[in-house]
Design a protein around this motif. Sequence first.
Motif, PDB file in Angstrom:
ATOM      1  N   VAL A  54     -45.665 -22.517  92.759  1.00  0.00           N
ATOM      2  CA  VAL A  54     -46.275 -23.123  91.574  1.00  0.00           C
ATOM      3  C   VAL A  54     -47.463 -23.950  92.037  1.00  0.00           C
ATOM      4  CG1 VAL A  54     -45.926 -24.579  89.567  1.00  0.00           C
ATOM      5  CG2 VAL A  54     -44.034 -23.229  90.446  1.00  0.00           C
ATOM      6  N   GLY A  55     -48.630 -23.614  91.573  1.00  0.00           N
ATOM      7  CA  GLY A  55     -49.827 -24.311  92.013  1.00  0.00           C
ATOM      8  C   GLY A  55     -49.968 -25.672  91.375  1.00  0.00           C
ATOM      9  N   CYS A  56     -50.759 -26.521  92.031  1.00  0.00           N
ATOM     10  CA  CYS A  56     -50.968 -27.876  91.519  1.00  0.00           C
ATOM     11  C   CYS A  56     -51.628 -27.833  90.139  1.00  0.00           C
ATOM     12  CB  CYS A  56     -51.852 -28.679  92.469  1.00  0.00           C
ATOM     13  SG  CYS A  56     -51.309 -28.674  94.174  1.00  0.00           S
ATOM     14  N   ALA A  57     -52.629 -26.957  90.016  1.00  0.00           N
ATOM     15  CA  ALA A  57     -53.400 -26.933  88.772  1.00  0.00           C
ATOM     16  C   ALA A  57     -52.589 -26.410  87.599  1.00  0.00           C
ATOM     17  CB  ALA A  57     -54.644 -26.059  88.959  1.00  0.00           C
TER      18      ALA A  57
ATOM     19  N   HIS B 159     -50.994 -29.754  86.524  1.00  0.00           N
ATOM     20  CA  HIS B 159     -51.869 -30.917  86.475  1.00  0.00           C
ATOM     21  C   HIS B 159     -53.278 -30.603  85.995  1.00  0.00           C
ATOM     22  CE1 HIS B 159     -48.940 -33.624  88.197  1.00  0.00           C
ATOM     23  NE2 HIS B 159     -48.648 -32.735  89.118  1.00  0.00           N
ATOM     24  N   GLY B 160     -53.556 -29.359  85.741  1.00  0.00           N
ATOM     25  CA  GLY B 160     -54.880 -29.025  85.242  1.00  0.00           C
ATOM     26  C   GLY B 160     -55.938 -29.136  86.320  1.00  0.00           C
ATOM     27  N   ARG B 161     -57.191 -29.118  85.908  1.00  0.00           N
ATOM     28  CA  ARG B 161     -58.308 -29.113  86.852  1.00  0.00           C
ATOM     29  C   ARG B 161     -58.626 -30.541  87.278  1.00  0.00           C
ATOM     30  NH1 ARG B 161     -61.159 -24.417  87.705  1.00  0.00           N
ATOM     31  NH2 ARG B 161     -62.024 -25.707  89.364  1.00  0.00           N
ATOM     32  N   ILE B 162     -57.770 -31.048  88.135  1.00  0.00           N
ATOM     33  CA  ILE B 162     -57.963 -32.410  88.627  1.00  0.00           C
ATOM     34  C   ILE B 162     -59.310 -32.520  89.332  1.00  0.00           C
ATOM     35  CG2 ILE B 162     -57.076 -34.111  90.248  1.00  0.00           C
ATOM     36  CD1 ILE B 162     -55.101 -34.042  88.191  1.00  0.00           C
ATOM     37  N   ASP B 163     -59.730 -31.418  89.929  1.00  0.00           N
ATOM     38  CA  ASP B 163     -60.977 -31.493  90.685  1.00  0.00           C
ATOM     39  C   ASP B 163     -62.188 -31.599  89.775  1.00  0.00           C
ATOM     40  OD1 ASP B 163     -61.744 -28.015  91.345  1.00  0.00           O
ATOM     41  OD2 ASP B 163     -60.553 -28.914  89.756  1.00  0.00           O
ATOM     42  N   ARG B 164     -61.956 -31.612  88.471  1.00  0.00           N
ATOM     43  CA  ARG B 164     -63.063 -31.832  87.550  1.00  0.00           C
ATOM     44  C   ARG B 164     -62.931 -33.155  86.813  1.00  0.00           C
ATOM     45  NH1 ARG B 164     -63.212 -25.950  84.696  1.00  0.00           N
ATOM     46  NH2 ARG B 164     -64.267 -24.835  86.371  1.00  0.00           N
ATOM     47  N   MET B 165     -61.913 -33.917  87.151  1.00  0.00           N
ATOM     48  CA  MET B 165     -61.680 -35.158  86.414  1.00  0.00           C
ATOM     49  C   MET B 165     -62.181 -36.342  87.213  1.00  0.00           C
ATOM     50  SD  MET B 165     -57.758 -34.635  85.161  1.00  0.00           S
ATOM     51  CE  MET B 165     -57.139 -33.110  84.489  1.00  0.00           C
TER      52      MET B 165
ATOM     53  N   VAL C 263     -61.574 -39.436  85.978  1.00  0.00           N
ATOM     54  CA  VAL C 263     -60.351 -40.221  85.822  1.00  0.00           C
ATOM     55  C   VAL C 263     -59.254 -39.233  85.461  1.00  0.00           C
ATOM     56  CG1 VAL C 263     -59.253 -42.143  84.627  1.00  0.00           C
ATOM     57  CG2 VAL C 263     -61.722 -42.127  84.922  1.00  0.00           C
ATOM     58  N   VAL C 264     -58.150 -39.324  86.118  1.00  0.00           N
ATOM     59  CA  VAL C 264     -57.090 -38.339  85.904  1.00  0.00           C
ATOM     60  C   VAL C 264     -56.515 -38.493  84.503  1.00  0.00           C
ATOM     61  CG1 VAL C 264     -54.784 -37.639  86.585  1.00  0.00           C
ATOM     62  CG2 VAL C 264     -56.497 -38.106  88.313  1.00  0.00           C
ATOM     63  N   ALA C 265     -56.430 -37.382  83.792  1.00  0.00           N
ATOM     64  CA  ALA C 265     -55.805 -37.364  82.474  1.00  0.00           C
ATOM     65  C   ALA C 265     -54.612 -36.422  82.532  1.00  0.00           C
ATOM     66  CB  ALA C 265     -56.798 -36.892  81.409  1.00  0.00           C
ATOM     67  N   GLN C 266     -53.607 -36.729  81.733  1.00  0.00           N
ATOM     68  CA  GLN C 266     -52.434 -35.876  81.746  1.00  0.00           C
ATOM     69  C   GLN C 266     -52.759 -34.560  81.054  1.00  0.00           C
ATOM     70  OE1 GLN C 266     -48.791 -37.860  80.871  1.00  0.00           O
ATOM     71  NE2 GLN C 266     -47.745 -35.991  80.251  1.00  0.00           N
ATOM     72  N   PHE C 267     -52.451 -33.486  81.703  1.00  0.00           N
ATOM     73  CA  PHE C 267     -52.831 -32.157  81.215  1.00  0.00           C
ATOM     74  C   PHE C 267     -51.677 -31.462  80.519  1.00  0.00           C
ATOM     75  CE2 PHE C 267     -55.080 -28.216  81.278  1.00  0.00           C
ATOM     76  CZ  PHE C 267     -54.197 -27.230  81.686  1.00  0.00           C
ATOM     77  N   SER C 268     -50.457 -31.717  80.962  1.00  0.00           N
ATOM     78  CA  SER C 268     -49.288 -31.036  80.420  1.00  0.00           C
ATOM     79  C   SER C 268     -48.381 -32.036  79.734  1.00  0.00           C
ATOM     80  CB  SER C 268     -48.513 -30.351  81.552  1.00  0.00           C
ATOM     81  OG  SER C 268     -49.335 -29.418  82.178  1.00  0.00           O
ATOM     82  N   PRO C 269     -47.659 -31.577  78.706  1.00  0.00           N
ATOM     83  CA  PRO C 269     -46.819 -32.527  77.976  1.00  0.00           C
ATOM     84  C   PRO C 269     -45.606 -33.021  78.754  1.00  0.00           C
ATOM     85  CG  PRO C 269     -46.559 -30.312  77.087  1.00  0.00           C
ATOM     86  CD  PRO C 269     -47.673 -30.251  78.072  1.00  0.00           C
ATOM     87  N   LEU C 270     -45.206 -32.303  79.769  1.00  0.00           N
ATOM     88  CA  LEU C 270     -44.025 -32.644  80.563  1.00  0.00           C
ATOM     89  C   LEU C 270     -42.782 -32.772  79.682  1.00  0.00           C
ATOM     90  CD1 LEU C 270     -45.406 -35.346  83.033  1.00  0.00           C
ATOM     91  CD2 LEU C 270     -45.503 -32.887  83.213  1.00  0.00           C
ATOM     92  N   SER C 271     -42.746 -32.042  78.573  1.00  0.00           N
ATOM     93  CA  SER C 271     -41.567 -32.090  77.711  1.00  0.00           C
ATOM     94  C   SER C 271     -40.558 -31.068  78.204  1.00  0.00           C
ATOM     95  CB  SER C 271     -41.968 -31.766  76.273  1.00  0.00           C
ATOM     96  OG  SER C 271     -42.516 -30.455  76.225  1.00  0.00           O
ATOM     97  N   MET C 272     -39.348 -31.224  77.754  1.00  0.00           N
ATOM     98  CA  MET C 272     -38.300 -30.320  78.211  1.00  0.00           C
ATOM     99  C   MET C 272     -38.608 -28.891  77.804  1.00  0.00           C
ATOM    100  SD  MET C 272     -34.263 -30.597  77.608  1.00  0.00           S
ATOM    101  CE  MET C 272     -33.236 -29.151  77.457  1.00  0.00           C
ATOM    102  N   GLY C 273     -39.140 -28.720  76.598  1.00  0.00           N
ATOM    103  CA  GLY C 273     -39.478 -27.374  76.156  1.00  0.00           C
ATOM    104  C   GLY C 273     -40.527 -26.738  77.038  1.00  0.00           C
TER     105      GLY C 273
END
Lengths: 217, 259
Positions: A138-141, A144-150, A152-162
């Motif tokens: 499982v890749g970082c992106a 976590h999305g395209r951190i290399d374009r941020m 300031v880091v923003a949350q990319f995924s909801p991290l919800s159980m679903g």
Amino acid sequence: MSRFLFPKWSNLLLPTLLLVGAIMPLYAVFFVAYGFSPKTLEVGYQPQQPVKFSHAMHAGQLGLDCRYCHNTVERSAYAAIPPTQTCMNCHTQIRKDSPLVAPVKESYETGKPIRWTKVHKLGDYAYFNHSAHVNRGVGCATCHGRIDRMDVVAQFSPLSMGWCLNCHRDPGPNLRPLNQITDMAFDPSVEMNAERQASLKDQFAIQPSEHCSTCHR
Amino acid sequence: MSSPIPRALLYVGGTVACLLLIPPAAIAYIRSQSSPGRPVHLIWDMDNQAKYKAQEENPLFADGRAARPIVAGTVAMGEANLDTHFTEGVTGPSAEWATTLPAGLVADETFMRRGQERFNIYCSPCHGFAGFGDGMVNRRAMTLMNNSSGSVDNTSWTQAKNLHEDQIRAQPIGQIYHSLSYGIRTMAGYSAQIPTEDRWAIASYVKALQRSQNAAPQDIPPDRRTQVGSEEAATVASAAPSDQANRDGGHDRQGAVNQ
């Protein structure tokens, strides 16, 4: 004396009320489901950090690998925020008098930790292990999305159980070869096909558990 | 004759309908934006438990850390290693630089690939992917330092070493290991970031890189010589492989890299 008769259009009153009575609960449900879902409330959380560290600069332009700083990710459940020493590997010399680097320098000299604000808050009732995911393709992106374009880091995924279960139920589309884990630009939808995904799944013996105590420990 | 629906009702109904469109639109807007504010948390349940997770703050301690530093003079279970060959890269009674890998480490392909991967992560930013000292960080630092209107923010960068310089090539593997572990001159040590075995893998890979830039056609194994251009192939066709021990300072990696 004339008798009062309801006008003809008042025949529409009952059907209208029924319609409204049917739609309003749906509207309310939709509002709650859409408005209060983690995709609305959690995604996009982009707190200001005590140090204006830019991932776009370091991971993007300078091309630092994620693991240069987050070096525990392959062995530990927790991907550590790096200690001040990691920053000072370079910043004892590079832009050492910059006001942006000053808080890091102060931490280095006084030994007080930098008070980073945690972005990806998973509820304390859930357990997540980075190494189990990173070492299995499982890749970082992916999460976590395209951190290399941020900047300031923003949350990319909801991290919800679903959201977690979606992948656990069908991990194939999120897998990539191990040497591409930290490659932010790697796009599985373009680079991978079902065959390669299946072979990776077999190779890593990926059988994601959906059992409750996998995460709720 | 039925009277038409009163206009007022229609206007009110239409207005209410339009107003009801605002919340979904607002939610859609919120979804598209990132926000620095703390997320709205509606149902608290057991989301924040009274336990300290990794790297959390603990106000009970003066330094605020929940994770406590290791007590001075103690060693974690399983971390004691008295083999200075392994930990420091020195051997012998007079603590000379080791010329071989420590016991337990074998320079097979897996080990070298690991070294390559780790080198690319930790060393390439300054030293470049081929070890010529031309990594991105290095280039950026040199640009900052040599800025036409003066060094930016007082950058004072020592150019990253070209690992193929004669003086570095002459260093035994133990010395390379030691330099990258504990730092040398302006380079910081990486012993905190990289586990010991991986640092030996990196040192081995550095040696492989150095070898790659200073190899003779005779070093190519016989079965790979056809991959070289036809002229060189003709030259080496009858040449015997050179003695590996002479070439790289006595390392006992028997053709591991070329397998």
